[in-house]
Enzyme design. Structure first.
Site, PDB file in Angstrom:
ATOM      1  N   LEU A 241       0.813  -1.237  -0.058  1.00  0.00           N
ATOM      2  CA  LEU A 241       0.076  -0.158   0.002  1.00  0.00           C
ATOM      3  C   LEU A 241       0.812   1.247  -0.114  1.00  0.00           C
ATOM      4  O   LEU A 241       0.422   2.103  -0.539  1.00  0.00           O
ATOM      5  CB  LEU A 241      -0.833  -0.076   1.092  1.00  0.00           C
ATOM      6  CG  LEU A 241      -2.172  -1.084   1.217  1.00  0.00           C
ATOM      7  CD1 LEU A 241      -3.005  -0.972   2.455  1.00  0.00           C
ATOM      8  CD2 LEU A 241      -3.075  -0.850  -0.217  1.00  0.00           C
ATOM      9  N   HIS A 242       1.998   1.088   0.628  1.00  0.00           N
ATOM     10  CA  HIS A 242       2.894   2.434   0.349  1.00  0.00           C
ATOM     11  C   HIS A 242       3.173   3.078  -0.869  1.00  0.00           C
ATOM     12  O   HIS A 242       3.730   4.067  -0.916  1.00  0.00           O
ATOM     13  CB  HIS A 242       4.158   2.097   1.281  1.00  0.00           C
ATOM     14  CG  HIS A 242       5.200   1.090   0.808  1.00  0.00           C
ATOM     15  ND1 HIS A 242       5.544   0.153   1.709  1.00  0.00           N
ATOM     16  CD2 HIS A 242       5.668   0.783  -0.525  1.00  0.00           C
ATOM     17  CE1 HIS A 242       6.151  -0.857   1.052  1.00  0.00           C
ATOM     18  NE2 HIS A 242       6.375  -0.388  -0.253  1.00  0.00           N
ATOM     19  N   HIS A 243       2.941   2.295  -1.845  1.00  0.00           N
ATOM     20  CA  HIS A 243       3.332   2.710  -3.106  1.00  0.00           C
ATOM     21  C   HIS A 243       2.271   3.770  -3.671  1.00  0.00           C
ATOM     22  O   HIS A 243       2.374   4.270  -4.658  1.00  0.00           O
ATOM     23  CB  HIS A 243       3.534   1.587  -4.255  1.00  0.00           C
ATOM     24  CG  HIS A 243       4.446   0.599  -3.959  1.00  0.00           C
ATOM     25  ND1 HIS A 243       4.506  -0.510  -3.286  1.00  0.00           N
ATOM     26  CD2 HIS A 243       5.834   0.837  -4.349  1.00  0.00           C
ATOM     27  CE1 HIS A 243       5.581  -1.162  -3.267  1.00  0.00           C
ATOM     28  NE2 HIS A 243       6.493  -0.482  -3.776  1.00  0.00           N
ATOM     29  N   ASP A 270       4.178  -3.249   7.105  1.00  0.00           N
ATOM     30  CA  ASP A 270       4.701  -2.158   6.426  1.00  0.00           C
ATOM     31  C   ASP A 270       5.481  -1.431   7.235  1.00  0.00           C
ATOM     32  O   ASP A 270       5.406  -1.615   8.596  1.00  0.00           O
ATOM     33  CB  ASP A 270       3.495  -1.420   5.566  1.00  0.00           C
ATOM     34  CG  ASP A 270       3.971  -0.799   4.333  1.00  0.00           C
ATOM     35  OD1 ASP A 270       5.116  -0.402   4.310  1.00  0.00           O
ATOM     36  OD2 ASP A 270       3.063  -0.864   3.281  1.00  0.00           O
TER      37      ASP A 270
END
Length: 334
Positions: A241-243, A270
């Protein structure tokens, strides 16, 4: 009051030299050559097929920055280097340089000024998110040793000594280790890994090596576009999700929610900084990596993840520490 010093500035400006030194030492197998005992620069040069002068200078620098010690008779590994940089160690992580120091990553930092001005990567329109970019096969192979321990810890958290039937979806499966670890801990778990077809070949090979190939299934394609199926008890979202920006994350989470069983849950693994965004340092610093290498990614706080899951229709979320790692786990319940 301490006396002002430019030392931090010069140490930071010259930090690229540390990266270059560790890369050279890994590529030349210096740590492995020393692993059997104290070695002189002459014997190391012979073993690694380098010049004696070059080996002496490299090893002295590695002593200075903390990777080795030096005695009259030669060089010796520190306990950290012996565990993580000797190729014969089962904890070896040196090959991670193939991804962490790859041009696809480092090029994003070549003009960080432009990324700051733009608010996202300056290297391309998509950064490292280009569909089926070969860097992700490289990532899957190089980062596997680093993810083996977190994967096992998460599997323990998931199973909690239960061996009930479990249908698991592993989003952006990469090396497959997170789903594979769940399958290892639970003989009744069936794993479905989602990633690009080329990357899934790495995951399938790892599943074969770990003896769970018959329970490891693949779904090739974009996590945003493929049909997951339904009735998953668990969805794994490691380092994904950090992308993306918040709206894109929520779009994906809504799709995941429809694929979950009634009592299904999602696990996020994450880098999750505190609300001050500067602690803990390793997790908080990851946001700069996202600025340099993605159009809109970030290191999100737990409060931001809570909001994303809530907006996607999940009932509640819990934050769990994962000792010995720089990252944390969020468990979100449907």
């Amino acid at each position: 009051m301490s006396t002002p010093s430019p030392a931090l500035f010069f140490n930071t400006v010259n930090a690229y030299q540390r990266s270059a030194a560790i890369k050279a030492a890994v590529e030349l197998n210096v740590f492995t050559a020393i692993s059997q005992g104290i070695e002189s620069s002459q014997s190391l040069a012979q073993k690694c097929q380098t010049s004696e002068r070059g080996m002496r200078m490299l090893c002295d620098y590695l002593v200075i920055i903390g990777f080795m010690t030096k005695q009259a008779e030669g060089y010796r590994l520190t306990s950290d280097s012996a565990m993580f940089l000797d190729r014969q160690s089962k904890f070896y992580v040196g090959d991670a340089i193939e991804f962490l120091l790859s041009p696809m990553i480092t090029n994003g930092f070549n003009d960080l000024t432009a990324a700051v001005l733009k608010g996202g990567t300056a290297i391309s329109s998509e950064g490292t998110l280009s569909p089926e970019h070969p860097v992700w096969v490289q990532f899957a192979k190089a980062m596997s040793p680093m993810m083996a321990n977190p994967a096992q810890l998460i599997a323990q958290l998931v199973n909690e000594n239960k061996i009930e039937p479990l249908k698991v979806l592993d989003i952006s499966a990469s090396h497959g280790l997170f789903g594979i670890a769940v399958a290892q801990h639970n003989p009744n778990a069936e794993i479905f890994g989602v990633d690009w077809a080329s990357v899934l070949e790495v995951a399938k090979e790892n599943a074969r090596i770990q003896g769970v190939a018959s329970r490891y299934h693949t779904i090739a394609g974009s996590a945003f576009e493929v049909d997951y199926g339904n009735d998953y008890d668990l969805v794994l979202l490691p380092n994904f999700l950090h992308h993306f920006d918040v709206a894109t994350c929520e779009q994906l989470l809504r799709k995941i929610k429809t694929a979950l069983a009634v009592e299904g849950k999602v696990i996020v693994f994450d880098f999750i900084p505190n609300s001050d965004r500067i602690t803990p340092p390793d997790a908080a610093a990851f946001s700069l990596v996202m600025l340099a290498t993605t159009p809109n990614g970030d290191a999100y706080t737990f409060a931001e993840y809570e909001s994303m899951f809530s907006n996607a229709g999940f009932s509640h979320s819990q934050l769990h520490s994962l000792p010995t790692t720089q990252q944390q786990v969020i468990v979100a319940y449907k």
